[in-house]
Design an enzyme around this catalytic site. Structure first.
Site: not given
Ligand code: NDP
Ligand code: BG6
Length: 515
Positions: A200-201, A263
């Site tokens: 949980d960042h 969070h």
């Molecule tokens: P993405 O949707 O960008 O997914 C990451 C990678 O996973 C994609 O590049 C893709 O790679 C693969 N992917 C996406 N959808 C699917 C699918 N349906 N089935 C299989 N592979 C898939 O997610 P994020 O990078 O935004 O988030 C990753 C994790 O981190 C999640 O659990 C998210 O909730 C969590 N998170 C994200 C935050 C953010 O700021 N983005 C903040 C906090 C938590 P490829 O197709 O190349 O395999």
């Molecule tokens: C993520 C949420 O966990 O935290 C996002 O999925 C949100 O919706 C983000 O924007 C906020 O993180 P920070 O570090 O920018 O406060």
């Protein structure tokens, strides 16, 4: 090593009970093509590398389905590293960082693809001087693939002898108590609790980590930290942008799952837990779980739900093409939690979070009770504000005599603004702090299984109500994009006893722009 840990005065030492990975380590980022990987994971890995915090001779291997060559992979993974003035030292470090990082493409379901990944890892490890091999797997992936990936990693890429395996998992961990338990059970078939690091960042943010010191290293704070002195507490998350482009994901989760259940609840647990016996991970997490267990599920009438509508040229939530028509998903929520223990009985803890608001801000606002009347009348309450972001600060609003020949009280503040007080210190990114903790084997800032379970219990009934599982779905009130939130907020907070400072007083945050 002893289970008990303490922190010394001038040189904070947070020794870990785990095994620190110093060398012979590969970090594998699964989902390396994704948003989180490029925006957070790789920049954090670079920050650690640049400052000498990664194990010596470390290799980073990216893994995802997307086919891309090294050039494209390096472009993606270094695109968000900050180097605004093209500092040659940083540029050189980026080149070094690229050289220690490579990419493997493969599916998440196919064991053969993981066998191929294993071969790549083994070829890197064949260059080690000793037999020890350590692997850290970072799952920057959607939860839909957590289980097959955890299984395939265990079956094809796990070091059974002569090394350490760690798996870092991102949120969300389920959608309610039942699905969280299901996910936990499935992952535990392959990975032990000790090997698992649930991120949980917010637990990596400097001001959240600071709470332990502020509370327990200051007698003055400790003395006022209970229902006798405190009237109410607000923990607020505000973002100035909507769900643009992320509406599909968001609509399935909503603001409570996205922000409050994880969070803000994590912040609340550290703010309210009892003093741990030591800084050992289990001592801290035991106290967090204890306080969370004293919180009953959120009541409907302790909840305010909102959804933003178009304003000032910005689209409303329902205008997003990725959002289902007529969705009643809340983009704003305020919920009040009660802690039934001797320290906190009767103190409302208001958790508020919203998208598309007027500013970016995360803060804890602790409002103290009224001073005894008599010699004073209509005097402002003390407030202790811990600004988590942006511009980290701790300030205490207090009353002082107006300078001059009158005897009149005025509200002012004691102000610890980090940019001013610690001008030369760079505050690490949350992900840097957490990845470093995982390399050290320190679980203190990761979420334990029972903590997760109790956190879901607090929010599951209200989530099921919002989703129509116990009757008609509640319709959120609306608020304009870019506003302070629903207009109903003022009276919502008021009913828990929050009193605004006297008219005209505000913490002079604007001064920060000069720093
Ligand atoms: P993405 O949707 O960008 O997914 C990451 C990678 O996973 C994609 O590049 C893709 O790679 C693969 N992917 C996406 N959808 C699917 C699918 N349906 N089935 C299989 N592979 C898939 O997610 P994020 O990078 O935004 O988030 C990753 C994790 O981190 C999640 O659990 C998210 O909730 C969590 N998170 C994200 C935050 C953010 O700021 N983005 C903040 C906090 C938590 P490829 O197709 O190349 O395999
Ligand atoms: C993520 C949420 O966990 O935290 C996002 O999925 C949100 O919706 C983000 O924007 C906020 O993180 P920070 O570090 O920018 O406060």
């Amino acid at each position: 090593m002893s289970r008990q840990r303490s922190m010394s005065g001038t040189i904070p030492s947070m020794e870990t009970s785990g095994h620190t990975l110093k060398d012979n380590t590969v970090i594998v980022v699964l989902g390396a093509s994704g948003d989180l990987a490029k925006k957070k994971t790789y920049p954090a890995l670079f920050g650690l590398y640049r400052n000498g915090f990664l194990p010596s001779g470390v290799h980073i291997v990216g893994y995802a389905r997307t086919k891309m060559d090294d050039e494209e992979y390096h472009k993606r993974t270094t695109g968000y590293i900050k180097n605004p003035n093209n500092d040659p030292e940083i540029t050189a470090k980026i080149e070094e960082f690229k050289a220690l990082s490579s990419y493997v493409s493969g599916s998440y379901e196919d064991p053969a693809a993981f066998d191929n990944l294993n071969k790549v890892l083994e070829s890197i490890e064949s260059g080690y001087q000793t037999k020890e091999r350590n692997r850290v797997f970072y799952l920057a992936l959607p939860p839909s693939v957590f289980i097959p990936v955890a299984k395939n990693l265990k079956e094809n890429c796990y070091i059974f002898k002569g090394g350490v395996n760690r798996m870092i998992v991102e949120k969300p961990f389920g959608k309610d108590t039942a699905s969280c338990r299901e996910l936990l059970t499935s992952l535990k078939q392959h990975w032990t609790e000790d090997e698992t690091y649930r991120i949980d960042h917010y637990l990596g943010k400097e001001m959240v980590k600071n709470l332990l010191v502020l509370r327990f290293a200051n007698v003055a704070m400790g003395a006022a930290w209970d229902k006798n002195s405190i009237s109410n507490v607000q923990i607020t998350f505000k973002e100035p942008f909507g769900t643009e482009g992320r509406g599909g994901y968001f609509d399935e989760f909503g603001i409570i799952r996205d922000i409050l259940q994880n969070h803000l609840l994590q912040v609340l647990s550290i703010l309210t837990m009892e003093r741990p016996v030591s800084f050992a991970a289990e001592d801290i997490r035991d106290e967090k779980v204890k306080v969370l267990r004293a919180i009953p599920p959120v009541e409907r009438n302790d909840t305010l739900l909102g959804q933003y509508v178009a304003a000032g040229g910005k689209p409303g939530y329902l205008d997003d093409d990725t959002v289902p028509q007529n969705s009643v998903c809340p983009t704003y929520a305020a919920t009040t939690l009660w802690i039934h223990n001797p320290r906190w009985e009767g103190v409302p803890f208001i958790l508020k979070a919203g998208k598309a608001l007027n500013e970016a801000k995360v803060e804890i606002r602790i409002q103290f009770k009224d001073v005894t009347q008599g010699i004073f009348k209509d005097i402002s309450r003390n407030e202790l504000v811990i600004r988590i972001q942006p511009s980290e600060a701790v300030y205490l609003k207090l009353n002082a005599k107006t300078p001059g020949l009158y005897t009149r009280a005025m509200p002012t503040e004691m102000d610890l603004t980090y940019k001013r007080r610690f001008a030369d210190i760079q505050i690490p990114e949350a992900y840097e702090a957490l990845i470093l903790d995982a390399l050290k084997g320190d679980h203190s800032n990761f979420v334990r299984d029972d903590e997760l379970d109790v956190a879901w219990k607090i929010f599951t009934p209200i989530l099921h109500w919002i989703e129509g599982q116990s009757g008609p779905r509640p319709k959120p009130v609306t608020y304009p994009y870019g506003s302070r939130g629903p207009k109903e907020l003022e009276s919502f907070i008021g009913k828990y006893g929050y009193k605004r400072s006297v008219e005209g007083y505000a913490w002079p945050v604007t001064n920060l722009s000069n720093l």
